[in-house]
Design an enzyme around this catalytic site. Structure first.
Site, PDB file in Angstrom:
ATOM      1  N   ARG A  42       0.819  -1.217   0.000  1.00  0.00           N
ATOM      2  CA  ARG A  42       0.000   0.000   0.000  1.00  0.00           C
ATOM      3  C   ARG A  42       0.856   1.272   0.000  1.00  0.00           C
ATOM      4  O   ARG A  42       0.485   2.283  -0.587  1.00  0.00           O
ATOM      5  CB  ARG A  42      -0.919  -0.070   1.229  1.00  0.00           C
ATOM      6  CG  ARG A  42      -1.925   1.038   1.361  1.00  0.00           C
ATOM      7  CD  ARG A  42      -2.906   0.694   2.474  1.00  0.00           C
ATOM      8  NE  ARG A  42      -3.618   1.856   2.983  1.00  0.00           N
ATOM      9  CZ  ARG A  42      -4.778   2.307   2.518  1.00  0.00           C
ATOM     10  NH1 ARG A  42      -5.356   1.702   1.502  1.00  0.00           N
ATOM     11  NH2 ARG A  42      -5.355   3.363   3.041  1.00  0.00           N
ATOM     12  N   ILE A  68      -7.076   8.014  -0.818  1.00  0.00           N
ATOM     13  CA  ILE A  68      -7.002   6.555  -0.955  1.00  0.00           C
ATOM     14  C   ILE A  68      -7.857   6.031   0.199  1.00  0.00           C
ATOM     15  O   ILE A  68      -7.733   6.500   1.332  1.00  0.00           O
ATOM     16  CB  ILE A  68      -5.545   6.059  -0.898  1.00  0.00           C
ATOM     17  CG1 ILE A  68      -5.437   4.532  -1.014  1.00  0.00           C
ATOM     18  CG2 ILE A  68      -4.819   6.517   0.355  1.00  0.00           C
ATOM     19  CD1 ILE A  68      -3.972   4.043  -1.146  1.00  0.00           C
ATOM     20  N   SER A  69      -8.757   5.104  -0.080  1.00  0.00           N
ATOM     21  CA  SER A  69      -9.700   4.648   0.948  1.00  0.00           C
ATOM     22  C   SER A  69      -8.981   3.912   2.071  1.00  0.00           C
ATOM     23  O   SER A  69      -7.922   3.322   1.875  1.00  0.00           O
ATOM     24  CB  SER A  69     -10.746   3.725   0.325  1.00  0.00           C
ATOM     25  OG  SER A  69     -11.424   4.374  -0.718  1.00  0.00           O
ATOM     26  N   GLN A  70      -9.621   3.934   3.245  1.00  0.00           N
ATOM     27  CA  GLN A  70      -9.168   3.169   4.414  1.00  0.00           C
ATOM     28  C   GLN A  70      -9.066   1.677   4.027  1.00  0.00           C
ATOM     29  O   GLN A  70      -9.929   1.174   3.305  1.00  0.00           O
ATOM     30  CB  GLN A  70     -10.234   3.376   5.492  1.00  0.00           C
ATOM     31  CG  GLN A  70     -10.068   2.622   6.764  1.00  0.00           C
ATOM     32  CD  GLN A  70     -11.384   2.631   7.561  1.00  0.00           C
ATOM     33  OE1 GLN A  70     -12.464   2.842   6.993  1.00  0.00           O
ATOM     34  NE2 GLN A  70     -11.286   2.413   8.841  1.00  0.00           N
ATOM     35  N   PRO A  71      -8.041   0.968   4.509  1.00  0.00           N
ATOM     36  CA  PRO A  71      -7.898  -0.449   4.143  1.00  0.00           C
ATOM     37  C   PRO A  71      -9.171  -1.267   4.388  1.00  0.00           C
ATOM     38  O   PRO A  71      -9.574  -2.070   3.539  1.00  0.00           O
ATOM     39  CB  PRO A  71      -6.752  -0.941   5.041  1.00  0.00           C
ATOM     40  CG  PRO A  71      -5.945   0.281   5.334  1.00  0.00           C
ATOM     41  CD  PRO A  71      -6.910   1.431   5.360  1.00  0.00           C
TER      42      PRO A  71
END
Ligand code: SAH
Length: 224
Positions: A42, A68-71
């Site tokens: 990531r 970038i979205s949260q995992p």
């Protein structure tokens, strides 16, 4: 892409801890999703100043005021989408290309659309650096889909929309599944739309918070 997997980097431990504490502990069970998220590095999708925080339980900035979205959100979206190795997947909102690369490891082919050139080019460079060959990136308005290449078995929209863009419903295969955050410009519900025998069935999921889907069949942009 073997030599660049996160396992072999100094970030391996951070990635494993992300899997255990953020994903497994919260109900992500799909082995292929967990494996993709353990092995895709990531940090490579972020500015070097953010590498240290790449595996944190948070969304992080990219460029052009995007994120970038949260995992966990990436995992939920990917698990909900239910991607098979035979699927052709359309993604709207390439952003950093992180979610794209997760999809690329699970699907046959990924078609992804981004409205900002700098993000689309950055994503292309990163995916090329991993030797990813099953991703096609288009610069433009993703609310209109990619009609020439439809239908798509799965469609994932990674920006929040006021309603499902009709073009995307049209381009969804039958049977097919779309995952899309629907709501206002700030808060949405992660919605699953299943197309079966010409009908579309809706299931509501988690509350979420995505940047707006800006386009002809989404939200108007600042210029309007
Ligand atoms: N999936 C991305 C995060 C995306 S954030 C990642 O993993 O990094 C949402 C993205 O959608 C932003 O990059 C934004 O520029 C893009 N976007 C918003 N409206 C769009 C549209 N109509 N067409 C294509 N991309 C759009």
């Amino acid at each position: 892409m073997g030599s660049l997997l996160v396992d072999e980097s100094e970030y391996g431990q951070a990635a494993q801890s992300m899997i255990d504490t953020q994903l497994r502990a919260r109900g992500i069970v799909n082995a292929r999703v967990l494996d993709a998220m353990r092995t895709v590095p990531r940090h490579v999708f972020l500015d070097p100043s953010l590498h240290r925080r790449a595996y944190d339980d948070a969304a992080l900035p990219t460029t052009d005021d995007q994120t970038i979205s949260q995992p966990y959100m990436v995992a939920v979206m990917t698990q909900t989408l239910g991607v098979d190795p035979t699927h052709r997947v359309l993604e709207i909102g390439t952003g950093s290309g992180y979610q794209t690369m997760i999809l690329a490891r699970l699907a046959a082919e990924v078609f992804t659309i981004e409205r900002y050139a700098s993000l689309a080019h950055g994503a292309r460079d990163r995916l090329d650096s991993f030797g990813v060959t099953n991703v096609h990136i288009h610069l433009g308005d993703g609310t209109l889909g990619w009609p020439d290449l439809a239908p798509f078995d799965r469609i994932l929209v990674t920006a929040g929309a006021p309603k499902p863009p009709p073009a995307l419903i049209d381009q969804l295969a039958d049977p097919g599944r779309m995952v899309i955050p629907l709501g206002d410009r700030t808060y949405q519900t992660l919605v699953t739309l299943e197309k079966r025998r010409g009908k579309v069935h809706q299931t509501d999921g988690l509350g979420c918070h995505f940047v707006p889907l800006v386009g002809e069949q989404g939200w108007p942009g600042d210029e309007d």
